[in-house]
Design a protein around this motif. Structure first.
Motif, PDB file in Angstrom:
ATOM      1  N   GLU A   1      38.295  48.443  28.730  1.00  0.00           N
ATOM      2  CA  GLU A   1      38.376  48.796  30.142  1.00  0.00           C
ATOM      3  C   GLU A   1      39.323  47.821  30.837  1.00  0.00           C
ATOM      4  O   GLU A   1      39.608  46.739  30.326  1.00  0.00           O
ATOM      5  CB  GLU A   1      36.996  48.727  30.809  1.00  0.00           C
ATOM      6  CG  GLU A   1      36.431  47.318  30.888  1.00  0.00           C
ATOM      7  CD  GLU A   1      35.165  47.226  31.718  1.00  0.00           C
ATOM      8  OE1 GLU A   1      34.745  48.242  32.296  1.00  0.00           O
ATOM      9  OE2 GLU A   1      34.598  46.116  31.802  1.00  0.00           O
TER      10      GLU A   1
ATOM     11  N   LEU B   1      43.900  46.048  37.315  1.00  0.00           N
ATOM     12  CA  LEU B   1      44.007  47.040  38.388  1.00  0.00           C
ATOM     13  C   LEU B   1      44.986  46.594  39.465  1.00  0.00           C
ATOM     14  O   LEU B   1      45.751  47.408  40.004  1.00  0.00           O
ATOM     15  CB  LEU B   1      42.625  47.295  38.999  1.00  0.00           C
ATOM     16  CG  LEU B   1      41.635  48.059  38.106  1.00  0.00           C
ATOM     17  CD1 LEU B   1      40.256  48.083  38.748  1.00  0.00           C
ATOM     18  CD2 LEU B   1      42.123  49.473  37.833  1.00  0.00           C
TER      19      LEU B   1
ATOM     20  N   VAL C   1      43.652  52.939  32.803  1.00  0.00           N
ATOM     21  CA  VAL C   1      43.074  53.068  34.144  1.00  0.00           C
ATOM     22  C   VAL C   1      42.523  54.481  34.353  1.00  0.00           C
ATOM     23  O   VAL C   1      41.431  54.665  34.896  1.00  0.00           O
ATOM     24  CB  VAL C   1      44.125  52.754  35.231  1.00  0.00           C
ATOM     25  CG1 VAL C   1      43.602  53.123  36.614  1.00  0.00           C
ATOM     26  CG2 VAL C   1      44.514  51.279  35.184  1.00  0.00           C
TER      27      VAL C   1
ATOM     28  N   ASN D   1      39.700  53.229  44.092  1.00  0.00           N
ATOM     29  CA  ASN D   1      38.349  53.641  43.714  1.00  0.00           C
ATOM     30  C   ASN D   1      37.809  52.806  42.564  1.00  0.00           C
ATOM     31  O   ASN D   1      36.636  52.439  42.552  1.00  0.00           O
ATOM     32  CB  ASN D   1      38.344  55.125  43.335  1.00  0.00           C
ATOM     33  CG  ASN D   1      38.131  56.033  44.523  1.00  0.00           C
ATOM     34  OD1 ASN D   1      37.060  56.043  45.131  1.00  0.00           O
ATOM     35  ND2 ASN D   1      39.148  56.785  44.886  1.00  0.00           N
ATOM     36  N   ARG D   2      38.668  52.477  41.602  1.00  0.00           N
ATOM     37  CA  ARG D   2      38.245  51.623  40.492  1.00  0.00           C
ATOM     38  C   ARG D   2      37.882  50.221  41.010  1.00  0.00           C
ATOM     39  O   ARG D   2      36.915  49.612  40.566  1.00  0.00           O
ATOM     40  CB  ARG D   2      39.365  51.512  39.457  1.00  0.00           C
ATOM     41  CG  ARG D   2      39.684  52.810  38.718  1.00  0.00           C
ATOM     42  CD  ARG D   2      38.665  53.102  37.631  1.00  0.00           C
ATOM     43  NE  ARG D   2      39.156  54.120  36.719  1.00  0.00           N
ATOM     44  CZ  ARG D   2      39.048  55.428  36.903  1.00  0.00           C
ATOM     45  NH1 ARG D   2      38.442  55.883  38.003  1.00  0.00           N
ATOM     46  NH2 ARG D   2      39.505  56.286  36.011  1.00  0.00           N
TER      47      ARG D   2
ATOM     48  N   HIS E   1      34.538  50.153  42.614  1.00  0.00           N
ATOM     49  CA  HIS E   1      33.459  50.151  41.614  1.00  0.00           C
ATOM     50  C   HIS E   1      33.260  48.754  41.036  1.00  0.00           C
ATOM     51  O   HIS E   1      32.132  48.257  40.949  1.00  0.00           O
ATOM     52  CB  HIS E   1      33.789  51.139  40.504  1.00  0.00           C
ATOM     53  CG  HIS E   1      32.825  51.103  39.362  1.00  0.00           C
ATOM     54  ND1 HIS E   1      31.538  51.595  39.455  1.00  0.00           N
ATOM     55  CD2 HIS E   1      32.943  50.612  38.092  1.00  0.00           C
ATOM     56  CE1 HIS E   1      30.909  51.415  38.309  1.00  0.00           C
ATOM     57  NE2 HIS E   1      31.739  50.818  37.472  1.00  0.00           N
ATOM     58  N   LYS E   2      34.351  48.098  40.640  1.00  0.00           N
ATOM     59  CA  LYS E   2      34.240  46.787  40.005  1.00  0.00           C
ATOM     60  C   LYS E   2      33.791  45.710  40.989  1.00  0.00           C
ATOM     61  O   LYS E   2      33.123  44.746  40.610  1.00  0.00           O
ATOM     62  CB  LYS E   2      35.576  46.403  39.362  1.00  0.00           C
ATOM     63  CG  LYS E   2      35.940  47.252  38.154  1.00  0.00           C
ATOM     64  CD  LYS E   2      37.200  46.788  37.470  1.00  0.00           C
ATOM     65  CE  LYS E   2      37.598  47.709  36.329  1.00  0.00           C
ATOM     66  NZ  LYS E   2      36.606  47.701  35.230  1.00  0.00           N
TER      67      LYS E   2
END
Length: 258
Positions: free
Chosen positions: A91, A97, A39, A113-114, A117-118
């Motif tokens: 990834e 996540l 991550v 935040n990840r 984005h996804k």
């Protein structure tokens, strides 16, 4: 995504526990450690993970294979500069996540935040993202197969709207309305970018004033409408209605056909 420092978010223990329940994965400390490292440093090769952590390459391969089996990570690309060692770069997935969030393997800010984005939600505040996370357990309670759609943000938002009436009875009214508004706003923005979104046996139409789902049988379901003072949400529209919305729908369909 708007700064979390300006808009702090706390993921409570209840949400973490519910996420653990919907993601049926048996984890151990080493898997959590390796997931956390991915991550923080994704995309990354398994060789570099082993090189930069305390875990032997054999352990990293074994745990990575298990994480791929459960859909927590996936191949991202190939590292041509490191071809003598490990070519594949990995990834995390949305599922990975969420599991990381459930076990708090890294700071919540990083995970959120990840996810932004996804899910292509960088323009949304973290509170809206968190509201979406809170309805996921309820959405999966309606149909466990919905787990498959969480990797694709547009499919997820359509699924939320398609299950609006059922969700209303499973979450509180404020959470329901905020989630419906978020899903509606998201899909409207995608309508402008991608054109009309076709769902199963139906057509999703809308703009900044309304979003509706029109079935092949002609049934119209209103997710949101701001064309008049009624401000309708999550309701059916009668075909013989004199509502302004029906005229707007006819204009769009007529324009599409001609």
């Amino acid at each position: 995504m708007k700064s979390l420092a300006l808009n702090p978010v706390l993921v409570d223990d209840e949400l973490r526990l519910r996420l653990r329940r919907i993601i049926h994965v048996e984890v151990d400390d080493s898997m959590i450690d390796l997931l956390a490292y991915i991550v923080l440093h994704e995309p990354i090769t398994l060789y570099r993970i082993s090189k930069n952590t305390k875990y032997a390459i054999s352990t990293v391969y074994k745990k990575a294979k298990r994480m791929m089996y459960y859909g927590l990570i996936r191949p991202y690309a190939y590292d041509v500069e490191d071809c003598d060692r490990e070519k594949t770069i990995y990834e995390t997935t949305v599922t990975g996540l969420l599991l990381c969030l459930a076990y708090k393997c890294v700071d919540d800010e990083v995970v959120l935040n990840r996810l932004c984005h996804k899910w292509q939600m960088r323009s949304y505040c973290c509170q809206r993202l968190l509201k979406t996370l809170y309805v996921l357990p309820a959405l999966l309670e309606i149909d466990s197969n919905n787990m498959r759609v969480i990797e694709e943000p547009r499919a997820l938002m359509v699924m939320i709207l398609n299950n609006a009436e059922k969700l209303r009875g499973l979450v509180n009214e404020n959470l329901f309305r905020e989630t419906i508004n978020t899903a509606t706003h998201y899909l409207v923005s995608r309508l402008f970018l991608d054109g009309q979104i076709v769902t199963k046996s139906s057509l999703l139409l809308g703009n900044e004033k309304f979003v509706v789902n029109v079935s092949l049988d002609g049934d119209v379901y209103v997710y949101m409408c701001k064309l008049c003072s009624k401000q309708c949400t999550a309701t059916n529209l009668a075909i013989n209605s004199q509502c302004t919305l029906l005229h707007e729908i006819k204009k769009i369909v007529w324009g599409t056909l001609h």
